[in-house]
Design a protein around this motif. Structure first.
Motif, PDB file in Angstrom:
ATOM      1  N   MET A   1       0.777  -1.085   0.085  1.00  0.00           N
ATOM      2  CA  MET A   1       0.095   0.001   0.115  1.00  0.00           C
ATOM      3  C   MET A   1       0.742   1.295   0.031  1.00  0.00           C
ATOM      4  O   MET A   1       1.943   1.384   0.601  1.00  0.00           O
ATOM      5  CB  MET A   1      -0.785  -0.182   1.181  1.00  0.00           C
ATOM      6  N   MET A   2       0.504   2.067  -0.892  1.00  0.00           N
ATOM      7  CA  MET A   2       1.078   3.470  -0.995  1.00  0.00           C
ATOM      8  C   MET A   2       0.437   4.608  -0.506  1.00  0.00           C
ATOM      9  O   MET A   2      -0.200   4.990  -1.417  1.00  0.00           O
ATOM     10  CB  MET A   2       2.069   3.473  -2.251  1.00  0.00           C
ATOM     11  N   ASN A   3       0.577   4.812   0.784  1.00  0.00           N
ATOM     12  CA  ASN A   3      -0.116   5.854   1.341  1.00  0.00           C
ATOM     13  C   ASN A   3       0.628   7.376   1.260  1.00  0.00           C
ATOM     14  O   ASN A   3      -0.215   8.396   0.738  1.00  0.00           O
ATOM     15  CB  ASN A   3      -0.546   5.843   2.923  1.00  0.00           C
ATOM     16  N   ASP A   4       1.566   7.318   1.648  1.00  0.00           N
ATOM     17  CA  ASP A   4       2.526   8.656   1.460  1.00  0.00           C
ATOM     18  C   ASP A   4       3.862   8.497   1.220  1.00  0.00           C
ATOM     19  O   ASP A   4       4.577   7.390   1.246  1.00  0.00           O
ATOM     20  CB  ASP A   4       2.410   9.464   2.847  1.00  0.00           C
ATOM     21  N   ILE A   5       4.495   9.516   0.559  1.00  0.00           N
ATOM     22  CA  ILE A   5       5.725   9.457  -0.200  1.00  0.00           C
ATOM     23  C   ILE A   5       6.792   8.969   1.033  1.00  0.00           C
ATOM     24  O   ILE A   5       7.759   8.383   0.664  1.00  0.00           O
ATOM     25  CB  ILE A   5       6.188  10.815  -0.766  1.00  0.00           C
ATOM     26  N   ASP A   6       6.695   9.682   2.143  1.00  0.00           N
ATOM     27  CA  ASP A   6       7.632   9.456   3.211  1.00  0.00           C
ATOM     28  C   ASP A   6       7.899   8.139   3.585  1.00  0.00           C
ATOM     29  O   ASP A   6       9.106   7.345   3.593  1.00  0.00           O
ATOM     30  CB  ASP A   6       7.583  10.147   4.411  1.00  0.00           C
ATOM     31  N   GLU A   7       6.742   7.260   3.495  1.00  0.00           N
ATOM     32  CA  GLU A   7       6.994   6.064   3.898  1.00  0.00           C
ATOM     33  C   GLU A   7       7.452   5.117   2.887  1.00  0.00           C
ATOM     34  O   GLU A   7       8.260   4.197   3.202  1.00  0.00           O
ATOM     35  CB  GLU A   7       5.182   5.456   3.941  1.00  0.00           C
ATOM     36  N   ILE A   8       7.173   5.391   1.738  1.00  0.00           N
ATOM     37  CA  ILE A   8       7.949   4.594   0.564  1.00  0.00           C
ATOM     38  C   ILE A   8       9.363   4.883   0.241  1.00  0.00           C
ATOM     39  O   ILE A   8      10.157   4.131   0.383  1.00  0.00           O
ATOM     40  CB  ILE A   8       7.251   5.119  -0.952  1.00  0.00           C
ATOM     41  N   VAL A   9       9.688   6.371   0.798  1.00  0.00           N
ATOM     42  CA  VAL A   9      11.079   6.637   0.503  1.00  0.00           C
ATOM     43  C   VAL A   9      11.798   5.958   1.677  1.00  0.00           C
ATOM     44  O   VAL A   9      12.753   5.264   1.592  1.00  0.00           O
ATOM     45  CB  VAL A   9      11.258   8.036   0.928  1.00  0.00           C
ATOM     46  N   ASN A  10      11.187   5.668   3.051  1.00  0.00           N
ATOM     47  CA  ASN A  10      11.754   5.172   4.047  1.00  0.00           C
ATOM     48  C   ASN A  10      12.141   3.544   3.732  1.00  0.00           C
ATOM     49  O   ASN A  10      13.149   3.067   4.101  1.00  0.00           O
ATOM     50  CB  ASN A  10      11.006   5.290   5.292  1.00  0.00           C
ATOM     51  N   LYS A  11      10.856   2.956   2.972  1.00  0.00           N
ATOM     52  CA  LYS A  11      11.352   1.674   2.921  1.00  0.00           C
ATOM     53  C   LYS A  11      12.193   1.373   1.826  1.00  0.00           C
ATOM     54  O   LYS A  11      12.945   0.394   1.835  1.00  0.00           O
ATOM     55  CB  LYS A  11       9.750   1.076   2.529  1.00  0.00           C
ATOM     56  N   PHE A  12      12.513   2.103   0.685  1.00  0.00           N
ATOM     57  CA  PHE A  12      13.416   2.222  -0.235  1.00  0.00           C
ATOM     58  C   PHE A  12      14.699   2.159   0.382  1.00  0.00           C
ATOM     59  O   PHE A  12      15.712   1.528   0.113  1.00  0.00           O
ATOM     60  CB  PHE A  12      13.276   3.126  -1.315  1.00  0.00           C
ATOM     61  N   GLN A  13      14.937   3.016   1.387  1.00  0.00           N
ATOM     62  CA  GLN A  13      16.253   3.396   1.896  1.00  0.00           C
ATOM     63  C   GLN A  13      16.725   2.286   2.801  1.00  0.00           C
ATOM     64  O   GLN A  13      17.874   2.161   3.133  1.00  0.00           O
ATOM     65  CB  GLN A  13      16.296   5.011   2.856  1.00  0.00           C
ATOM     66  N   GLU A  14      15.935   1.700   3.760  1.00  0.00           N
ATOM     67  CA  GLU A  14      16.099   0.669   4.376  1.00  0.00           C
ATOM     68  C   GLU A  14      16.607  -0.420   3.700  1.00  0.00           C
ATOM     69  O   GLU A  14      17.107  -1.260   4.250  1.00  0.00           O
ATOM     70  CB  GLU A  14      14.706   0.037   4.985  1.00  0.00           C
ATOM     71  N   GLN A  15      16.250  -0.615   2.303  1.00  0.00           N
ATOM     72  CA  GLN A  15      16.641  -1.780   1.517  1.00  0.00           C
ATOM     73  C   GLN A  15      17.611  -1.274   0.822  1.00  0.00           C
ATOM     74  O   GLN A  15      18.471  -1.881  -0.006  1.00  0.00           O
ATOM     75  CB  GLN A  15      15.400  -2.015   0.570  1.00  0.00           C
ATOM     76  N   GLY A  16      18.312  -0.234   1.134  1.00  0.00           N
ATOM     77  CA  GLY A  16      19.588   0.270   0.645  1.00  0.00           C
ATOM     78  C   GLY A  16      19.559   0.861  -0.864  1.00  0.00           C
ATOM     79  O   GLY A  16      20.281   0.983  -1.613  1.00  0.00           O
ATOM     80  N   LYS A  18      18.785   3.958  -3.356  1.00  0.00           N
ATOM     81  CA  LYS A  18      18.780   5.519  -3.548  1.00  0.00           C
ATOM     82  C   LYS A  18      17.649   6.177  -4.006  1.00  0.00           C
ATOM     83  O   LYS A  18      16.832   5.439  -4.885  1.00  0.00           O
ATOM     84  CB  LYS A  18      19.827   6.002  -4.102  1.00  0.00           C
ATOM     85  N   ILE A  19      17.285   7.347  -3.397  1.00  0.00           N
ATOM     86  CA  ILE A  19      16.084   8.149  -3.829  1.00  0.00           C
ATOM     87  C   ILE A  19      16.518   9.012  -4.969  1.00  0.00           C
ATOM     88  O   ILE A  19      16.899  10.074  -4.529  1.00  0.00           O
ATOM     89  CB  ILE A  19      15.382   8.561  -2.795  1.00  0.00           C
ATOM     90  N   THR A  20      16.201   8.829  -6.117  1.00  0.00           N
ATOM     91  CA  THR A  20      16.514   9.861  -7.188  1.00  0.00           C
ATOM     92  C   THR A  20      15.387  10.729  -7.327  1.00  0.00           C
ATOM     93  O   THR A  20      14.268  10.143  -7.105  1.00  0.00           O
ATOM     94  CB  THR A  20      17.176   8.902  -8.371  1.00  0.00           C
ATOM     95  N   PRO A  21      15.416  11.926  -7.875  1.00  0.00           N
ATOM     96  CA  PRO A  21      14.249  12.565  -8.185  1.00  0.00           C
ATOM     97  C   PRO A  21      13.442  11.939  -9.311  1.00  0.00           C
ATOM     98  O   PRO A  21      12.006  12.023  -9.093  1.00  0.00           O
ATOM     99  CB  PRO A  21      15.064  13.824  -9.181  1.00  0.00           C
ATOM    100  N   GLN A  22      13.830  11.142 -10.173  1.00  0.00           N
ATOM    101  CA  GLN A  22      13.100  10.207 -11.005  1.00  0.00           C
ATOM    102  C   GLN A  22      12.317   9.361 -10.387  1.00  0.00           C
ATOM    103  O   GLN A  22      11.016   9.096 -10.359  1.00  0.00           O
ATOM    104  CB  GLN A  22      13.691   9.405 -12.042  1.00  0.00           C
ATOM    105  N   ARG A  23      12.811   8.641  -9.181  1.00  0.00           N
ATOM    106  CA  ARG A  23      12.165   7.628  -8.654  1.00  0.00           C
ATOM    107  C   ARG A  23      11.178   8.357  -7.650  1.00  0.00           C
ATOM    108  O   ARG A  23       9.979   7.948  -7.354  1.00  0.00           O
ATOM    109  CB  ARG A  23      13.093   6.948  -7.436  1.00  0.00           C
ATOM    110  N   ARG A  24      11.483   9.455  -7.133  1.00  0.00           N
ATOM    111  CA  ARG A  24      10.280  10.184  -6.211  1.00  0.00           C
ATOM    112  C   ARG A  24       9.203  10.682  -7.000  1.00  0.00           C
ATOM    113  O   ARG A  24       8.106  10.553  -6.658  1.00  0.00           O
ATOM    114  CB  ARG A  24      10.986  11.443  -5.443  1.00  0.00           C
ATOM    115  N   GLY A  25       9.641  11.060  -8.371  1.00  0.00           N
ATOM    116  CA  GLY A  25       8.616  11.350  -9.254  1.00  0.00           C
ATOM    117  C   GLY A  25       7.463  10.144  -9.444  1.00  0.00           C
ATOM    118  O   GLY A  25       6.469  10.347  -9.693  1.00  0.00           O
ATOM    119  N   ILE A  26       8.129   8.992  -9.713  1.00  0.00           N
ATOM    120  CA  ILE A  26       7.333   7.869  -9.893  1.00  0.00           C
ATOM    121  C   ILE A  26       6.288   7.565  -8.598  1.00  0.00           C
ATOM    122  O   ILE A  26       5.288   7.172  -8.809  1.00  0.00           O
ATOM    123  CB  ILE A  26       8.049   6.699 -10.118  1.00  0.00           C
ATOM    124  N   PHE A  27       6.843   7.785  -7.492  1.00  0.00           N
ATOM    125  CA  PHE A  27       6.193   7.604  -6.053  1.00  0.00           C
ATOM    126  C   PHE A  27       5.041   8.440  -6.098  1.00  0.00           C
ATOM    127  O   PHE A  27       4.048   8.090  -5.671  1.00  0.00           O
ATOM    128  CB  PHE A  27       6.995   7.786  -4.749  1.00  0.00           C
TER     129      PHE A  27
END
Ligand SMILES: [Zn+2]
Ligand SMILES: [Zn+2]
Length: 147
Positions: A1-16, A18-27
């Motif tokens: 479930m994708m409720n908010d950007i921060d949650e997704i960013v955290n999960k991505f970062q936990e897995q190692g 990187k959050i690029t502007p492109q990835r953030r745009g997709i989120f």
């Protein structure tokens, strides 16, 4: 479930990852998105403001989201497409044969009348999803107008 950007960013970062502007745009496109977009739809929505984004980046990011359980993938035979659904709770779908749009159906899992007698011994798991086919209200209007 994708409720908010921060949650997704955290999960991505936990897995190692990187959050690029492109990835953030997709989120950002996926959060709260109920249109069941294809990878190409996400790419089209992104490329105007991010000319350096590639379709490969969109696919890679979607695959990672899938691995992390943050999107569901729907394979639609009728239009031979793969759709991405940020709503990962079990739910059913309506597929419009006129415009190929997909709509969510909220239905209590307990109310599903699976024909158990017809497939004796088959064990159901709780991830059963059903897709119904038909015409959405917009397409019904168009079909009437065509006649
Ligand atoms: Zn339609
Ligand atoms: Zn859905």
């Amino acid at each position: 479930m994708m409720n908010d950007i921060d949650e997704i960013v955290n999960k991505f970062q936990e897995q190692g990852y990187k959050i690029t502007p492109q990835r953030r745009g997709i989120f950002e496109i996926l959060v709260g998105n109920e249109s069941h977009p294809k990878a190409e739809d996400i790419y089209d929505a992104l490329k105007d403001k991010m000319p350096d984004v590639s379709l490969a980046t969109v696919y890679n990011t979607l695959n990672t989201l899938k691995e992390l359980g943050m999107v569901n993938v729907l394979s639609i035979i009728e239009d031979n497409s793969i759709r991405y659904d940020p709503t990962t709770e079990v739910h059913d779908h309506l597929f419009c044969l006129g415009c190929n749009r997909i709509f969510d159906v909220e239905r209590d899992a307990n109310e599903r009348d699976f024909p158990q007698k017809e497939i004796p011994g088959f064990q159901l798991i709780d991830r059963t999803q059903v897709t119904y086919y038909g015409y959405c209200p917009d397409c019904q209007k168009m079909r009437k107008a065509d006649k």
